[in-house]
Motif scaffolding. Structure first.
Motif, mmCIF file in Angstrom:
data_model
loop_
_atom_site.group_PDB
_atom_site.id
_atom_site.type_symbol
_atom_site.label_atom_id
_atom_site.label_comp_id
_atom_site.label_asym_id
_atom_site.label_seq_id
_atom_site.Cartn_x
_atom_site.Cartn_y
_atom_site.Cartn_z
ATOM 1 N N TRP A 1 13.101 33.389 44.305
ATOM 2 C CA TRP A 1 12.129 34.237 44.984
ATOM 3 C C TRP A 1 10.716 33.658 44.906
ATOM 4 O O TRP A 1 9.981 33.643 45.894
ATOM 5 C CB TRP A 1 12.150 35.642 44.389
ATOM 6 N N SER B 1 7.918 31.575 51.831
ATOM 7 C CA SER B 1 8.347 32.689 52.676
ATOM 8 C C SER B 1 8.306 32.336 54.155
ATOM 9 O O SER B 1 8.998 32.960 54.961
ATOM 10 C CB SER B 1 7.479 33.917 52.414
ATOM 11 N N ILE C 1 14.205 43.212 44.299
ATOM 12 C CA ILE C 1 13.410 43.264 45.516
ATOM 13 C C ILE C 1 13.986 44.365 46.406
ATOM 14 O O ILE C 1 15.077 44.875 46.147
ATOM 15 C CB ILE C 1 13.412 41.925 46.297
ATOM 16 N N THR C 2 13.255 44.709 47.459
ATOM 17 C CA THR C 2 13.756 45.705 48.390
ATOM 18 C C THR C 2 14.606 45.050 49.465
ATOM 19 O O THR C 2 14.535 43.837 49.691
ATOM 20 C CB THR C 2 12.602 46.445 49.066
ATOM 21 N N GLU D 1 14.133 45.449 52.576
ATOM 22 C CA GLU D 1 13.188 44.970 53.580
ATOM 23 C C GLU D 1 12.656 43.589 53.218
ATOM 24 O O GLU D 1 12.537 42.710 54.082
ATOM 25 C CB GLU D 1 12.040 45.959 53.731
ATOM 26 N N GLN D 2 12.338 43.387 51.965
ATOM 27 C CA GLN D 2 11.873 42.061 51.527
ATOM 28 C C GLN D 2 12.955 41.006 51.748
ATOM 29 O O GLN D 2 12.673 39.899 52.203
ATOM 30 C CB GLN D 2 11.476 42.109 50.048
ATOM 31 N N ARG E 1 12.767 37.566 54.250
ATOM 32 C CA ARG E 1 12.970 36.191 53.781
ATOM 33 C C ARG E 1 14.189 35.576 54.469
ATOM 34 O O ARG E 1 14.173 34.392 54.846
ATOM 35 C CB ARG E 1 13.147 36.191 52.264
#
Length: 457
Positions: free
Chosen positions: A41, A46, A82-83, A85-86, A90
């Protein structure tokens, strides 16, 4: 005792089977997974998803490491790191980059050709790094991650629909038929300057996932005969108390298993042997522990708790005389111990035990804990385990032995994924949904277990 004598006197036996529930719940694995996830991560840009080959040393991006990074994202969601959405963001950035990146036979300013990708890429431009090869296996490891996120992001949400469409496009573009200058086997690599490598994928190793992906392709599939040809090059032999398909470095027994649950499913080769590939990897793992416990070359630190040979960093290509014995060491190398191949220079790597967690948690979890306890923050850092160590290698700069400063993406990936497979079987269960993987397994002749159950549904 010579290895020949060892084979003659040692009874062939399978490692013991024990209940693994207590290992699944070990809080040490919480920390191990979170730190290892953070490697992917934190270090992956990103904007394009080009995971670095290693960190903190600045270098190129590894296409295979991207495949592990993609697989890490849903694990991060399920673990609450992480969510969703995250993870979607990515994942989309990564897939969009690989789908839109330039594909051509040119030698420069390209990312790949005919759906395959270069082994290493410039982390900024995403173009071929120097003169590296167009790599079939590194492309396959990338594709495993691509198909995993395709199977995970299955909602009707627009971004998840796009993820599935991009994954489909990336996979179906790969021209497996072209990558076979000597059919039916697949070549290891291609260079625009000189064409295909002279070597094909033969012998049991990490290429199992490659052939399954090539067989499952709906656009450019290889014929089923390739699997029989490939398995005909296996070496089945006894080693340190067990018989199994031989391959020295443990990564060859782990990579394909990161995504595919081989428990209870068998091809023709394993039906004849009476085991499955999961049990084969379990035996290989136990053989490494037994080798380290005997320590035939007398390296420092080896024991039934400190063991593990795989492709990893090393102290360097040097010779040193230590305690009156001349030792030859290597830098990055595919270390391993097996019936037909031993490369042991005193260097051990945590990914060997970490990548075998589902096969033998009863020896792998204690091994990882023992390494952490023995070397502390020298081996255990911000992103979990540094790549490797060699306690025999002692000089003025390393009075207590050599310990790597880097984390490697292709070694971090198996630790994270296989810890999750041990604990929840999440990656395996998600990948069972993928029709391309199931088709590849069936064309390879696999039957039984979950594969037959899905067929009946």
């Amino acid at each position: 005792m010579t290895l020949v004598a060892f084979f003659a006197c040692e009874e062939q036996k399978a490692p013991p089977s024990i209940e693994t529930a207590s290992w699944r719940e070990d809080p040490f694995l919480d920390s191990l997974q979170h730190r290892t996830f953070n490697f992917f991560w934190d270090t992956t840009p990103s904007k394009n998803g080009l995971t670095p080959d290693r960190y903190p040393t600045e270098t190129f991006s590894s296409v295979a490491a991207v495949g592990f990074a993609l697989t890490a994202l849903p694990i991060g969601v399920e673990r609450g790191f992480i969510t969703r959405e995250q993870a979607r963001g990515r994942t989309l950035a990564t897939l969009r980059f690989f789908w839109n990146s330039p594909q051509s036979p040119d030698a420069t300013n390209v990312t790949g050709y005919k759906g395959f990708y270069y082994h290493f890429l410039d982390p900024d431009t995403g173009h071929r790094f120097k003169t590296v090869e167009l790599s079939s296996i590194d492309t396959a490891l990338l594709l495993a991650g691509v198909l995993f996120v395709q199977s995970y992001f299955e909602s009707g949400q627009p971004a998840e629909k796009e993820i599935r469409a991009l994954a489909d496009s990336i996979y179906q573009r790969v021209d497996w038929q072209w990558f076979r200058p000597r059919p039916p086997l697949v070549s290891m690599g291609w260079h625009p300057e000189r064409g295909f490598n002279t070597s094909d994928w033969t012998g049991y190793m990490e290429s199992m996932i490659l052939y399954i992906l090539a067989l499952g392709s709906p656009t450019y599939p290889v014929e089923p005969e390739v699997w029989q040809k490939w398995t005909s090059t296996y070496i089945w032999a006894p080693y340190y108390g067990n018989e199994f398909v031989s391959f020295g470095p443990l990564f060859g027994h782990q990579y394909s298993h990161c995504w595919i649950d081989f428990r209870g499913i068998r091809d023709a080769y394993m039906r004849e042997k009476g085991i499955d590939y999961f049990e084969n990897s379990r035996r290989a793992t136990y053989s490494q522990q037994a080798y380290a416990a005997e320590n035939p070359k007398g390296f420092k630190g080896y024991s039934d708790l400190i063991w593990g040979f795989s492709a990893c960093d090393g102290p360097g290509d040097v010779r040193l005389t230590i305690d009156g014995t001349e030792r030859r060491f290597a830098g990055y190398a595919a270390r391993g111990v097996s019936f037909d191949w031993v490369l042991d220079d005193g260097t051990l790597t945590p990914t060997a035990a970490g990548g075998s967690l589902p096969f033998a948690p009863e020896i792998c979890v204690p091994a990882l804990k023992a390494m952490k306890d023995l070397m502390g923050t020298r081996i255990w850092g911000e992103y979990g385990f540094r790549d490797a160590f060699n306690l025999t290698f002692v000089d003025d700069r390393h009075p207590d032995g050599w310990i790597d400063k880097d984390y490697l993406g292709i070694d971090q990936g198996p630790i994270l994924i296989m810890a999750e497979n041990l604990r929840t079987e999440f990656v395996w269960e998600t990948m069972k949904k993928n029709s391309y993987i199931r088709e590849g397994l069936r064309k390879a002749g696999f039957t039984g277990g979950w594969l037959d159950e899905i067929r009946k549904q």
